[in-house]
Design an enzyme around this catalytic site. Sequence first.
Site, PDB file in Angstrom:
ATOM      1  N   LYS A 297      40.826  85.915  28.297  1.00 45.35           N
ATOM      2  CA  LYS A 297      40.363  85.223  29.499  1.00 45.35           C
ATOM      3  C   LYS A 297      39.108  85.923  30.014  1.00 45.35           C
ATOM      4  CE  LYS A 297      42.343  83.869  34.061  1.00 45.35           C
ATOM      5  NZ  LYS A 297      43.530  84.000  34.923  1.00 45.35           N
TER       6      LYS A 297
ATOM      7  N   SER B   2      45.258  79.652  36.656  1.00 45.20           N
ATOM      8  CA  SER B   2      43.854  79.817  36.372  1.00 45.20           C
ATOM      9  C   SER B   2      43.549  80.141  34.904  1.00 45.20           C
ATOM     10  CB  SER B   2      43.296  80.942  37.242  1.00 45.20           C
ATOM     11  OG  SER B   2      43.933  82.166  36.932  1.00 45.20           O
TER      12      SER B   2
ATOM     13  N   SER C 116      49.521  82.005  37.181  1.00 39.90           N
ATOM     14  CA  SER C 116      48.335  81.621  36.412  1.00 39.90           C
ATOM     15  C   SER C 116      48.478  81.701  34.904  1.00 39.90           C
ATOM     16  CB  SER C 116      47.133  82.470  36.839  1.00 39.90           C
ATOM     17  OG  SER C 116      46.577  81.947  38.010  1.00 39.90           O
TER      18      SER C 116
END
Lengths: 471, 477
Positions: free
Chosen positions: B66, B141, B165
Amino acid sequence: MSAYKTVIGLEVHCQLKLASKLFSPAEYAFGGEANSRVSAVDLGLPGVLPRLNEDALRVALRAAIALDCEINLRTKFDRKNYFYPDLPKGYQISQFDEPYCRGGRVPLGDGRFAELHHIHLEEDAGKNMHTDQGSLVDLNRAGVALIEIVGMPDLSTPREAHDFLENLKQILQYAEVSDCDMEKGSLRCDANISLMPRDATELGTKVEIKNLNSFRMVERALEYEQRRQQALLASGGEVSQHTRLWNDERGETKAMRSKESTQDYRFFPEPDLPPINISEELIAELRASMPELPEARRARYRELEGLSDYDIDVLTADRHLGEYFEALTKAGAAAKSASNWLMGEVSRVLNENNQSIADFAIEAPRLAELIRCQSEGKVNRLSARKVFERMLSHAEGAMAAISALGLEQISDSGELESVVQAVIDANPKPIADYRSGKEKALHALKGLVMKETGGKANPKLVGEILLRLLS
Amino acid sequence: MVRKGEQSATAICAAFLDRIESFNPKLNALVEVFSTEARQAAEAVDQAKLRGETLGPLAGVPLVIKDVFNLRGQLSTCASRILEGYRSPYTATAVQKLQDAGAIIIGRSNMDEFAMGSSTEHSIYGPSRNPFNLERSPGGSSGGSAAAVSARFAPLALGSDTGGSVRQPAAFCGIPGFKPTYGRISRYGLIAFASSLDHVAPFARSVEDLALCTGLLAGEDEKDSTSLAEPVPDYLAGCSDSIEGLRIGIPKEYFAAGLDPEIEALTKAAIQELEDHGASTQAVTLPHTRFAIPSYYLLCTSEASSNLARYDGVRYGLRRGGDRSLDEMYAETRGEGFGSEVKLRILLGTFCLCSGYYDEYYLKASKIRTLMRRDFASAFKNCDVLVTPTTPTSAFKLGEKLQDPLSMYMNDVLTVSANLAGIPAISVPCGFTSDGMPAGLQILGPSLDEARVLQVAAAYQKATQHHLHAPDLETQS
């Protein structure tokens, strides 16, 4: 006597004596090329985390022990949030409501003490510099371990503030907490002062003074501010709470541009550092390793023979000077003689070379040997100085230096008597003067004998022989 | 496969890169593909194999990270304009550990800016899409990482889970995602959103892969003072243990209004499946659950307001108005650099911490957090794990919740409690809704008992095999 009572409180920031910073492994030493002593943590790069330097806690605890504080066995860090270019993370890691110790006291030197509110640990900020090319930031200092020592409003004169700082500095230096060098910023002080009518019970409005770069400045700024507030109050005016800067050249304080409102630092517990539990064992260990502090040392020196209060103050001003002094007495030098040597020749040499006692060239046992030689009459004072000079550059004992210089004192009465007789024979004028009652003439004769022996004659013995031969 | 010599790392890497090239434009899961570096790393693995060197457990395994992680020499931007062009000088501990185990970092994945969001729409790189339906959000997210694993761009991905997330996008994209105990995995190098809630959390194609990966990630890190020193058991070994006799708690607060009936039905079917395999179930109560969302948003925004103060234009990243006053530089840099959701949360958090409001908001939320921990502790006295749905609905449409932050926040209602309590929680695929969207089953365990959570997840997966159901990217457009 003034109609007003002065109330002073001090806040002292003190850099801990450590090889690295409070939350990063970056080394710290004063100075260095701008931004050369900075790690990713000090820069506040995205994703970095603080890690407490355990040594910082130990050193901070030494301060707490030395100042008689009550140590909180559970303590935590908090974030103090504000924006400033020298503050890389946008917050300072400090301690808000659970400082690592509370209370404590600082001696004022006259048997009285000033109370402390608390001491807390925090990280230092960097420095902003304003140049022709714009503003620059040096983060070498950012993240350096500090303790903030917050005094109670306990002081009533600028002189007491000065004494507070002198004693505090001495204690922190003794306890090896900090260098306390104001010139290098390892000790910084802000002062709060307010005045209140003598019969009042409520404190007056306080003014904070910054930019105090020496103890003398603290005292002068407080004296100025005391007069200013007194005049203001006496003329029916009011003191407003604000911060003033001391201008040492002009000898006055001046109001800083006032902020629109008081800053809200939005303190909250630092989530990146778990609370700290301080063990009783650690405290006991540190307590056991504490050196003798200045007050105790002064008390002990008062028991020594021949030392004046002044001697004691000088000998205890610097922990290492006192230790050198004790090494001299331990090696057989009399306290008063050792003190005289330290405050005379040794201080002179250190001052000339801008050195501290730790750098001093002559080891204590050797200097003690010289002092003994002098008191035993093996060398006179004049010769002893010459020996001392030689010892500064030769790593040798006093006896070796004396014989290398051929300065052994002549204490053989037979040998001296023949010299004295020769001087008497060659100088009828002073002899006549002496006989006609001019005592001073005897000194001249003594001087001549000393000259004849190259200064090696035992002066006491020369005097005795002169008197005997002339009577 | 690489270790056994069945396939070369180079071939594996090339196959994944091909797939990324074909389908990433449809998904926008990866914002950068490290083709050159990945091929070189794969080559190095093959060379090491040829030399007869011992290969790490992840030798040649492609890994997606990420955009919230630091990787030396590469961009780390948190999908934010304020960090546009920022290259990190160091590598995050979690990334380093997987690299040391032989993993090959193949790409950087999309996310909501600074991990604030549940849809991967708040990104300077544009929204990511759900591999099962391109009109839908992959969740967030960590939506980019979830979509990447779901689309078979890589078998492993790292995400971060602050309020769900990782688990929510795992559920939306039909893959397992696991958030271990707070402190199990070092946060060093994970760009902070809310320090006390942020967790490094992996995605994988199977629970076993997650178990292996978690074992490699876990452990104390001297750079993270909140990391835990407790020993790390062999998670993978525990995955084959039977769940016969295990006690499973069903918290009634997680089956409340707002739960999509289809999701509820899939969850109940999953619970039945666990019972069929010998587990016993019982109703439990977590009475403070209703305060979870408000407490979470008060705490995370408070911490974020402080964590994001460092993006001031002074040292790195975006700087605007540098030729004007300091205040103008701050205002313009941050005004231009942060997106609207980030600004909203900074404002909220700043407000919560102001003196006069601190006690009412931050402090009260902290107290509720303590009560929630106690709720869990008391539930775990009688149960080994708790089982709930991961999300109240399946993946929503892109744009659907963008104008309604509160409805977006409510999507986290089932996941935030595990972050507040710091306990391990996994989401495993538990079937599909009638419109073909994946659903996730959440399994929560007591603090530090990752092994138990993984064991139950593995048993469920073995019985159902939902994780093998891959999205069809060929025909979607």
